[in-house]
Motif scaffolding. Structure first.
Motif, mmCIF file in Angstrom:
data_model
loop_
_atom_site.group_PDB
_atom_site.id
_atom_site.type_symbol
_atom_site.label_atom_id
_atom_site.label_comp_id
_atom_site.label_asym_id
_atom_site.label_seq_id
_atom_site.Cartn_x
_atom_site.Cartn_y
_atom_site.Cartn_z
ATOM 1 N N ASP A 78 37.386 41.735 51.607
ATOM 2 C CA ASP A 78 36.914 41.214 50.330
ATOM 3 C C ASP A 78 35.400 41.096 50.301
ATOM 4 O O ASP A 78 34.773 41.253 49.256
ATOM 5 N N ASP A 79 34.788 40.787 51.460
ATOM 6 C CA ASP A 79 33.348 40.564 51.494
ATOM 7 C C ASP A 79 32.557 41.783 51.044
ATOM 8 O O ASP A 79 31.498 41.653 50.425
ATOM 9 N N GLY A 80 33.055 42.966 51.332
ATOM 10 C CA GLY A 80 32.302 44.176 51.043
ATOM 11 C C GLY A 80 32.029 44.366 49.571
ATOM 12 O O GLY A 80 30.881 44.573 49.163
ATOM 13 N N LEU A 81 33.061 44.296 48.747
ATOM 14 C CA LEU A 81 32.879 44.527 47.321
ATOM 15 C C LEU A 81 32.192 43.347 46.642
ATOM 16 O O LEU A 81 31.437 43.530 45.695
ATOM 17 N N VAL A 82 32.444 42.153 47.125
ATOM 18 C CA VAL A 82 31.733 40.994 46.579
ATOM 19 C C VAL A 82 30.242 41.123 46.868
ATOM 20 O O VAL A 82 29.393 40.853 46.000
ATOM 21 N N ALA A 83 29.916 41.573 48.072
ATOM 22 C CA ALA A 83 28.512 41.769 48.424
ATOM 23 C C ALA A 83 27.874 42.845 47.549
ATOM 24 O O ALA A 83 26.715 42.714 47.135
ATOM 25 N N LEU A 84 28.632 43.900 47.249
ATOM 26 C CA LEU A 84 28.110 44.955 46.388
ATOM 27 C C LEU A 84 27.893 44.434 44.974
ATOM 28 O O LEU A 84 26.898 44.778 44.317
ATOM 29 N N GLN A 85 28.811 43.610 44.489
ATOM 30 C CA GLN A 85 28.613 42.979 43.179
ATOM 31 C C GLN A 85 27.302 42.197 43.152
ATOM 32 O O GLN A 85 26.502 42.321 42.217
ATOM 33 N N GLU A 86 27.079 41.392 44.177
ATOM 34 C CA GLU A 86 25.867 40.566 44.226
ATOM 35 C C GLU A 86 24.624 41.442 44.322
ATOM 36 O O GLU A 86 23.578 41.119 43.739
ATOM 37 N N ASP A 87 24.739 42.536 45.061
ATOM 38 C CA ASP A 87 23.605 43.449 45.214
ATOM 39 C C ASP A 87 23.217 44.042 43.861
ATOM 40 O O ASP A 87 22.032 44.086 43.490
ATOM 41 N N ILE A 88 24.223 44.507 43.114
ATOM 42 C CA ILE A 88 23.944 45.092 41.796
ATOM 43 C C ILE A 88 23.416 44.028 40.845
ATOM 44 O O ILE A 88 22.472 44.266 40.076
ATOM 45 N N LEU A 89 24.019 42.828 40.884
ATOM 46 C CA LEU A 89 23.540 41.749 40.017
ATOM 47 C C LEU A 89 22.083 41.409 40.292
ATOM 48 O O LEU A 89 21.317 41.114 39.361
ATOM 49 N N SER A 90 21.688 41.426 41.555
ATOM 50 C CA SER A 90 20.298 41.122 41.890
ATOM 51 C C SER A 90 19.356 42.157 41.287
ATOM 52 O O SER A 90 18.249 41.826 40.832
ATOM 53 N N VAL A 91 19.796 43.416 41.243
ATOM 54 C CA VAL A 91 18.978 44.469 40.636
ATOM 55 C C VAL A 91 18.949 44.297 39.119
ATOM 56 O O VAL A 91 17.905 44.490 38.483
ATOM 57 N N VAL A 92 20.083 43.937 38.521
ATOM 58 C CA VAL A 92 20.132 43.695 37.075
ATOM 59 C C VAL A 92 19.133 42.600 36.691
ATOM 60 O O VAL A 92 18.393 42.717 35.699
ATOM 61 N N ARG A 93 19.102 41.538 37.479
ATOM 62 C CA ARG A 93 18.237 40.397 37.158
ATOM 63 C C ARG A 93 16.757 40.725 37.302
ATOM 64 O O ARG A 93 15.913 40.030 36.734
#
Length: 243
Positions: A78-93
């Protein structure tokens, strides 16, 4: 020993050749042989490894952590995709269009499209689609970048051998989700065109001879199912896509 070209492996495993190259060059997941001309060649063990990589990624492991698993390490799925979500969100912000476009393109090459859509992009859009004005603005920013990249992918898919189809949104309000589903279909061998806006009332008879997918985002209502059956009985090549 049978050897396969990267095109043969891509078709057999359902993986874009660009993704296979990224798995090799960036992550060291594959070590294909080379011909004298420098072309990659894969054997049956390579194909088994590719299928194993796919299973890990589709189960929720980020591509960057797959190598450790293949070598016997332990990683939370589960950590992998959650981490990818956070990574993309950080770029969005960051609100930098070029950085966001580059991030989406990188993910599109490295992560299977179904996994990226269902377990990364849809959850991110749900998180951003809150009523707060800033979140809605950032969601619109992300959607613009997604549509831009998907349009590029659809154009590329139309240059390859495949089956032509038209995608229509039926009774939905989420236009970006329609683009995501067009991207998903393009990975299944379809050369997709789509109507720019979802519609409440469809006129598939205006497109004779074309295969048509309709997407509603949910189970068809009884009325919609009856209408779909009626169109099929009239000889139209039309099917429901998705749920």
């Amino acid at each position: 020993m049978t050897l396969y070209s990267i095109g043969d492996v891509a078709e057999r495993c359902g993986i874009n050749p660009v993704t296979l190259r990224a798995w090799q060059r960036r992550y060291g997941l594959l070590k294909p042989q080379r011909t004298e001309g420098g072309h990659r060649q894969f054997d049956d063990e390579d194909i088994q490894r590719i299928e194993e990589i796919k299973r890990w990624i589709e189960s929720g492991v980020s591509v960057g952590k797959v190598k450790a698993l293949l070598e016997g390490g332990n990683v939370s799925q589960d950590d992998g995709l959650v981490a990818l979500q956070e990574d993309i969100l950080s770029v969005v912000r960051l609100a930098r269009p070029a950085k966001l476009r580059a991030k989406i393109a990188s993910c599109g090459k490295e992560v299977p499209v179904d996994t990226l859509i269902d377990h990364v992009l849809i959850p991110i859009r749900q998180r951003l689609g809150l009523d707060q004005n800033t979140a809605r603005t950032l969601c619109s920013f992300l959607d613009g970048a997604l549509i831009d990249y998907i349009a590029f992918c659809l154009t590329g898919a139309r240059k390859k051998a495949g089956k032509d189809a038209l995608l229509m949104g039926w009774g939905i309000t989420d236009r970006t989700r329609l683009w995501l589903e067009a991207w998903r279909l393009s990975q299944q061998g379809w050369r997709i065109d789509l109507l720019a806006e979802p519609l409440e009332s469809l006129r598939p008879e205006l497109f004779p001879g074309q295969h048509i997918f309709v997407y509603s985002g949910k189970t068809l209502t009884m009325r919609q199912q009856e209408q779909l059956t009626h169109w099929q009985e009239q000889g139209l090549s039309i099917t429901s896509h998705g749920i």
